[in-house]
Write an enzyme that holds these catalytic residues in place. Structure first.
Site, mmCIF file in Angstrom:
data_model
loop_
_atom_site.group_PDB
_atom_site.id
_atom_site.type_symbol
_atom_site.label_atom_id
_atom_site.label_comp_id
_atom_site.label_asym_id
_atom_site.label_seq_id
_atom_site.Cartn_x
_atom_site.Cartn_y
_atom_site.Cartn_z
ATOM 1 N N GLY A 423 0.808 -1.220 0.000
ATOM 2 C CA GLY A 423 0.000 0.000 0.000
ATOM 3 C C GLY A 423 0.837 1.264 0.000
ATOM 4 O O GLY A 423 0.313 2.350 -0.222
ATOM 5 N N MET A 426 6.440 4.008 -3.656
ATOM 6 C CA MET A 426 7.907 4.028 -3.671
ATOM 7 C C MET A 426 8.387 4.673 -4.979
ATOM 8 O O MET A 426 7.859 4.362 -6.049
ATOM 9 C CB MET A 426 8.437 2.592 -3.601
ATOM 10 C CG MET A 426 9.948 2.508 -3.489
ATOM 11 S SD MET A 426 10.528 0.798 -3.565
ATOM 12 C CE MET A 426 10.403 0.512 -5.319
ATOM 13 N N PRO A 427 9.383 5.572 -4.925
ATOM 14 C CA PRO A 427 9.920 6.128 -6.173
ATOM 15 C C PRO A 427 10.515 5.030 -7.050
ATOM 16 O O PRO A 427 10.978 3.999 -6.535
ATOM 17 C CB PRO A 427 11.027 7.077 -5.684
ATOM 18 C CG PRO A 427 10.694 7.374 -4.263
ATOM 19 C CD PRO A 427 10.040 6.133 -3.727
ATOM 20 N N GLY A 430 16.276 5.775 -7.764
ATOM 21 C CA GLY A 430 16.865 6.141 -6.482
ATOM 22 C C GLY A 430 18.376 6.181 -6.554
ATOM 23 O O GLY A 430 18.972 6.214 -7.641
ATOM 24 N N LEU A 431 18.995 6.165 -5.381
ATOM 25 C CA LEU A 431 20.463 6.153 -5.293
ATOM 26 C C LEU A 431 20.887 4.895 -4.542
ATOM 27 O O LEU A 431 20.361 4.606 -3.465
ATOM 28 C CB LEU A 431 20.958 7.396 -4.530
ATOM 29 C CG LEU A 431 22.473 7.425 -4.261
ATOM 30 C CD1 LEU A 431 23.249 7.837 -5.528
ATOM 31 C CD2 LEU A 431 22.831 8.383 -3.117
ATOM 32 N N GLY A 432 21.862 4.167 -5.102
ATOM 33 C CA GLY A 432 22.470 3.038 -4.411
ATOM 34 C C GLY A 432 23.702 3.511 -3.668
ATOM 35 O O GLY A 432 24.434 4.376 -4.158
ATOM 36 N N TYR A 462 26.779 -2.707 4.052
ATOM 37 C CA TYR A 462 27.544 -1.624 3.425
ATOM 38 C C TYR A 462 28.293 -0.796 4.475
ATOM 39 O O TYR A 462 29.167 0.001 4.123
ATOM 40 C CB TYR A 462 26.643 -0.678 2.612
ATOM 41 C CG TYR A 462 25.846 -1.334 1.502
ATOM 42 C CD1 TYR A 462 26.131 -2.634 1.073
ATOM 43 C CD2 TYR A 462 24.812 -0.664 0.877
ATOM 44 C CE1 TYR A 462 25.392 -3.236 0.078
ATOM 45 C CE2 TYR A 462 24.067 -1.258 -0.133
ATOM 46 C CZ TYR A 462 24.354 -2.546 -0.519
ATOM 47 O OH TYR A 462 23.624 -3.144 -1.513
ATOM 48 N N HIS A 523 19.157 -9.784 2.658
ATOM 49 C CA HIS A 523 20.161 -9.488 1.624
ATOM 50 C C HIS A 523 20.415 -10.677 0.688
ATOM 51 O O HIS A 523 20.646 -10.504 -0.510
ATOM 52 C CB HIS A 523 21.465 -9.064 2.307
ATOM 53 C CG HIS A 523 22.277 -8.110 1.503
ATOM 54 N ND1 HIS A 523 22.958 -7.052 2.049
ATOM 55 C CD2 HIS A 523 22.529 -8.023 0.172
ATOM 56 C CE1 HIS A 523 23.594 -6.386 1.101
ATOM 57 N NE2 HIS A 523 23.347 -6.959 -0.051
HETATM 58 P P1 NAP Z 1 26.215 0.669 -10.618
HETATM 59 O O1 NAP Z 1 25.122 1.542 -10.172
HETATM 60 O O2 NAP Z 1 25.934 -0.303 -11.697
HETATM 61 O O3 NAP Z 1 27.460 1.504 -11.077
HETATM 62 C C1 NAP Z 1 28.038 2.468 -10.269
HETATM 63 C C2 NAP Z 1 29.166 3.073 -11.059
HETATM 64 O O4 NAP Z 1 28.624 3.802 -12.154
HETATM 65 C C3 NAP Z 1 30.021 4.042 -10.267
HETATM 66 O O5 NAP Z 1 31.350 3.775 -10.578
HETATM 67 C C4 NAP Z 1 29.599 5.406 -10.778
HETATM 68 O O6 NAP Z 1 30.692 6.275 -10.797
HETATM 69 C C5 NAP Z 1 29.161 5.119 -12.179
HETATM 70 N N1 NAP Z 1 28.081 6.005 -12.608
HETATM 71 C C6 NAP Z 1 26.915 6.261 -11.991
HETATM 72 N N2 NAP Z 1 26.178 7.118 -12.712
HETATM 73 C C7 NAP Z 1 26.904 7.415 -13.813
HETATM 74 C C8 NAP Z 1 26.678 8.252 -14.927
HETATM 75 N N3 NAP Z 1 25.556 8.946 -15.058
HETATM 76 N N4 NAP Z 1 27.633 8.325 -15.867
HETATM 77 C C9 NAP Z 1 28.787 7.626 -15.747
HETATM 78 N N5 NAP Z 1 29.049 6.812 -14.714
HETATM 79 C C10 NAP Z 1 28.121 6.711 -13.756
HETATM 80 O O7 NAP Z 1 26.821 -0.149 -9.377
HETATM 81 P P2 NAP Z 1 26.532 -0.126 -7.834
HETATM 82 O O8 NAP Z 1 26.490 1.224 -7.251
HETATM 83 O O9 NAP Z 1 27.474 -1.053 -7.211
HETATM 84 O O10 NAP Z 1 25.088 -0.754 -7.753
HETATM 85 C C11 NAP Z 1 23.942 0.027 -7.565
HETATM 86 C C12 NAP Z 1 23.352 -0.209 -6.213
HETATM 87 O O11 NAP Z 1 22.739 -1.491 -6.149
HETATM 88 C C13 NAP Z 1 24.373 -0.261 -5.076
HETATM 89 O O12 NAP Z 1 24.847 1.004 -4.754
HETATM 90 C C14 NAP Z 1 23.577 -0.923 -4.022
HETATM 91 O O13 NAP Z 1 22.703 -0.006 -3.407
HETATM 92 C C15 NAP Z 1 22.805 -1.954 -4.807
HETATM 93 N N6 NAP Z 1 23.431 -3.299 -4.815
HETATM 94 C C16 NAP Z 1 22.766 -4.310 -4.211
HETATM 95 C C17 NAP Z 1 23.297 -5.576 -4.191
HETATM 96 C C18 NAP Z 1 22.559 -6.683 -3.520
HETATM 97 O O14 NAP Z 1 23.111 -7.757 -3.370
HETATM 98 N N7 NAP Z 1 21.337 -6.465 -3.119
HETATM 99 C C19 NAP Z 1 24.521 -5.836 -4.817
HETATM 100 C C20 NAP Z 1 25.187 -4.788 -5.425
HETATM 101 C C21 NAP Z 1 24.627 -3.536 -5.435
HETATM 102 P P3 NAP Z 1 30.615 7.747 -10.157
HETATM 103 O O15 NAP Z 1 30.591 7.561 -8.664
HETATM 104 O O16 NAP Z 1 31.814 8.406 -10.688
HETATM 105 O O17 NAP Z 1 29.354 8.374 -10.661
#
Ligand code: NAP
Length: 684
Positions: A423, A426-427, A430-432, A462, A523
């Site tokens: 209910g 959610m956007p 977002g930002l990871g 994290y 996770h």
């Molecule tokens: P990602 O979003 O695929 O890639 C991040 C990389 O992309 C960074 O090096 C960033 O560099 C670059 N980037 C971002 N926007 C950009 C743009 N507009 N142009 C050029 N480069 C860009 O990898 P991620 O951050 O590891 O993954 C996303 C999120 O997913 C994580 O932060 C986390 O919250 C989540 N995650 C979850 C799991 C899980 O097991 N549930 C596993 C992995 C990740 P800059 O900093 O220079 O922008």
């Protein structure tokens, strides 16, 4: 490991969908929910690479690639398609049911040999209820009975709405076709649906149909005017461009433009061809140009706004078996990415040969339909028949921006949000924060909130929940935001956290210090995952957590997990990017009313350069005047997948929110879909 997972997925698709009481048969149809979407036939035959039993040159290879890419049929196993295998009546019902978009079915099938809740249950009810497949006799459906060729054609004909066909049946064994199948087989033959199935003009109506043949029939049906695709006149803006040195091609181009209500553009050489130039085998100008693949005769003038056109008909005469080199000049003068090109040529004797396919590399971002050769003096009605049989792309409407996948996921592109099964809203972008720590994390989260981002993904693993909490509190004060404006996701980890879940959950709440958490995920799967989830359910009751979800849960894991918990997860967060697309898993999860969120949307650190530099993606980005990252994020959104790109760069963070002022066409979506490599970038 990859193939094992995929195998378990294939087996599990069926099981999961049983849980959802939707039909999702494992062997015959992927879980994709695409119906009769009209897309240009741009089957990438290399996509059959996963099937060891489908050689690239096989007559049905394109059809299998098309059916696989469009979620109509999947492999019999992870590595084989079994093109020679047979198809039961229940399997055929399931394929067509999925093609029709899996509509809701109110009653279970009422046949002696069908079971309520079986994998085929909805499909059989739908097929019988809509008179697509009738009973088999004796009160049975013939669930496990094979389907003969004439039965399969008749079933497809009924699916198409019993269309008329006045043409005589042009097969040598027409006399063997049952009376009840005559109209259907005539229709299929007239519409090219029997292509490849009439060796020596024999149809063999009583032979059991094979899986490869079904794929071929569906492929030709979906690409013919016999399918429910719109007529060409209803399509997006169309251009008929032609070169005609001796006025042979010109009338055909004029007919085409008139029939299509299209704009007409003549490719005029800067230096016109004289009769002497055109004289064959004199080493004259035309001879020399055709012998020189690098020749690019200059064009006088140009198309004013090529960006306005989605579909380009391209006409030319055949010169020494090929298109005149001025056609190469034309193709290299514009960006055709995402457009559909249909070549046609005029020739007194030779066919179109390789003249059209040789042009493909000059506009590799386009979807090319098969070309057609006409004799000089061809009538308008012949051109009209050709055009009406083409599978042109669907008209560009608002619906394209929000595809069936998006609407199925419940995405609202106006509010940029989705309402969860809990209910809460959610956007959808977002930002990871996976790699963000300390001051960088605080600044990045604050920068995101200042750029309008309202969804932040963190996790106990994290090690940055405190920074995320601090950034949110500071931003609320500085930007005048309310706690309810911001959606925070966190996760508890396998091992000691899931073994002591109450303690771990409370620790997340304490570290974030934001009063409540919008969503908490497990996770990864773990031996204590059910216990941990049940603990999270108690925190939901107490109002400390609002919604629950899972991460790195695939179909098999979901199938085992869901019956053991009370609150259906609102979200599953899994690895999803153009090189690892999970096209089968996503719709299956969405069928359960669960929102899918992709991690590593840009490929993850260490892989982003390759993904962002991918030729197809950067070509599409260029065409829209956006970045590759924006194209990938938009592709996710149009698939109904929430995005949480990670970044510490304020410019990137802002750029990653600007996803709503452009839309990818069906053809562009298909081009990115074709990039899938099943290439995981992390182990989980
Ligand atoms: P990602 O979003 O695929 O890639 C991040 C990389 O992309 C960074 O090096 C960033 O560099 C670059 N980037 C971002 N926007 C950009 C743009 N507009 N142009 C050029 N480069 C860009 O990898 P991620 O951050 O590891 O993954 C996303 C999120 O997913 C994580 O932060 C986390 O919250 C989540 N995650 C979850 C799991 C899980 O097991 N549930 C596993 C992995 C990740 P800059 O900093 O220079 O922008």
């Amino acid at each position: 490991m990859k193939s094992l997972r995929f195998l378990s997925f294939t087996m599990a698709v069926c099981m999961l969908c049983l849980l959802a009481l939707t039909s999702c048969p494992a062997a015959e149809v992927s879980a994709s929910d695409r119906g009769l979407e009209a897309e240009p036939l741009a089957a990438d035959t290399t996509q059959t690479a996963g099937f060891s039993d489908v050689p690239a040159g096989a007559w049905y290879a394109d059809a299998i690639a098309y059916c696989q890419q469009h979620g109509i049929m999947s492999g019999a196993s992870a590595t084989t398609f079994e093109p020679e295998g047979t198809l039961t009546r229940a399997m055929l019902a399931a394929v067509l049911y999925r093609m029709s978009g899996s509509p809701t079915v109110s009653a279970p099938p009422a046949f002696a040999d069908t079971a309520a809740g079986a994998w085929y249950s909805d499909a059989v009810s739908w097929a019988a209820g809509n008179s697509v497949i009738s009973g088999y006799g004796g009160g049975t459906f013939g669930v496990n009975e094979p389907t003969t060729r004439e039965q399969a054609v008749t079933i497809l004909w009924r699916y198409a709405g019993n269309p008329e066909s006045g043409t005589a049946l042009d097969v040598s064994d027409a006399v063997s076709v049952s009376t009840w199948a005559q109209a259907a087989v005539r229709w299929a033959d007239a519409n090219g649906i029997l292509e490849g199935m009439t060796e020596n003009r024999r149809f063999e109506p009583k032979t059991n149909i094979k899986r490869g043949e079904i794929a071929s029939m569906l492929y030709h049906y979906l690409s013919s005017a016999g399918s429910s695709q719109p007529g060409p006149a209803a399509g997006g803006k169309t251009l008929v461009a032609y070169f005609s040195a001796t006025n042979t091609t010109r009338p055909l181009a004029e007919y085409a433009a008139d029939i299509l209500s299209a704009d007409l553009y003549e490719i005029v050489p800067e230096n016109p061809y004289t009769e002497a130039d055109l004289a064959y085998y004199t080493n004259g100008r035309a001879d020399r140009e055709q012998n020189d693949s690098s020749a690019r005769p200059a064009i006088s003038g140009g198309v004013e706004s090529m960006a306005d056109y989605d579909v380009i008909f391209l006409g030319y005469p055949i010169w020494h078996g090929q298109a005149p080199r001025i056609i190469s000049t034309f193709l290299e003068s514009y960006d055709f990415t995402g457009k559909t090109i249909i070549p046609f040529c005029t020739s007194h004797s030779s066919g179109i040969g390789s003249s059209d396919t040789n042009l493909h590399t000059l506009a590799s971002g386009a979807s090319w339909l098969a070309g057609r050769r006409f004799a000089g003096g061809t009538s308008r009605s012949t051109v009209e028949d050709w055009i009406s049989g083409l599978a042109l792309p669907q008209p560009e409407t608002e619906v394209d921006a929000i595809t069936s996948a998006t609407s199925k996921a419940g995405f609202n592109f106006e509010t940029k949000s989705v309402t969860l099964n809990s209910g809460y809203e959610m956007p959808i972008n977002g930002l990871g924060t996976y790699s963000l720590h300390g001051e960088t994390c605080v600044n990045s989260v604050k920068s995101a909130l200042a750029s309008g981002v309202r969804l932040i993904d963190t996790a106990s693993a994290y090690g940055n929940e405190e920074e995320v909490g601090q950034a949110v509190r500071e931003a609320m004060e500085e930007l005048g935001l309310q706690r309810e404006d911001i959606f925070i996701i966190t996760k508890i980890y396998p091992g000691s956290e899931m073994a002591n879940p109450e303690q771990a959950i409370q620790a997340c709440l304490d570290r974030l210090d934001l009063g409540y958490v919008d969503m908490m995920l497990l996770h990864h799967p773990d031996r204590n995952d059910v216990k941990a989830y049940q603990a999270m359910e108690k925190f939901v009751e107490d109002g400390k957590i609002r919604s629950l979800g899972l991460s790195n849960w695939y179909v098999k894991e979901l199938e085992e997990f869901l019956p053991q918990v009370t609150i259906t997860p609102a979200l599953v967060q899994n690895e999803i990017h153009p090189y690892y697309q999970e096209n089968d898993v996503i719709p299956c999860i969405q069928d359960l009313g669960i929102v899918v969120q992709g991690w590593y949307p840009l490929g993850g650190r260490g892989h982003t350069a390759e993904l962002l530099g991918d030729e197809v993606i950067s070509g599409i980005a260029q065409a829209h005047g956006v970045s590759s990252a924006q194209v990938i994020l938009r592709w996710n959104l149009q698939k109904g997948v929430v995005v949480i790109p990670g970044s510490s760069n304020p410019d990137h963070i802002r750029e990653n929110t600007e996803l709503y002022d452009f839309k990818l066409t069906e053809a562009e979506m298909a081009q990115i879909n074709a990039l899938d490599r099943n290439e995981k970038h992390d182990w989980y």
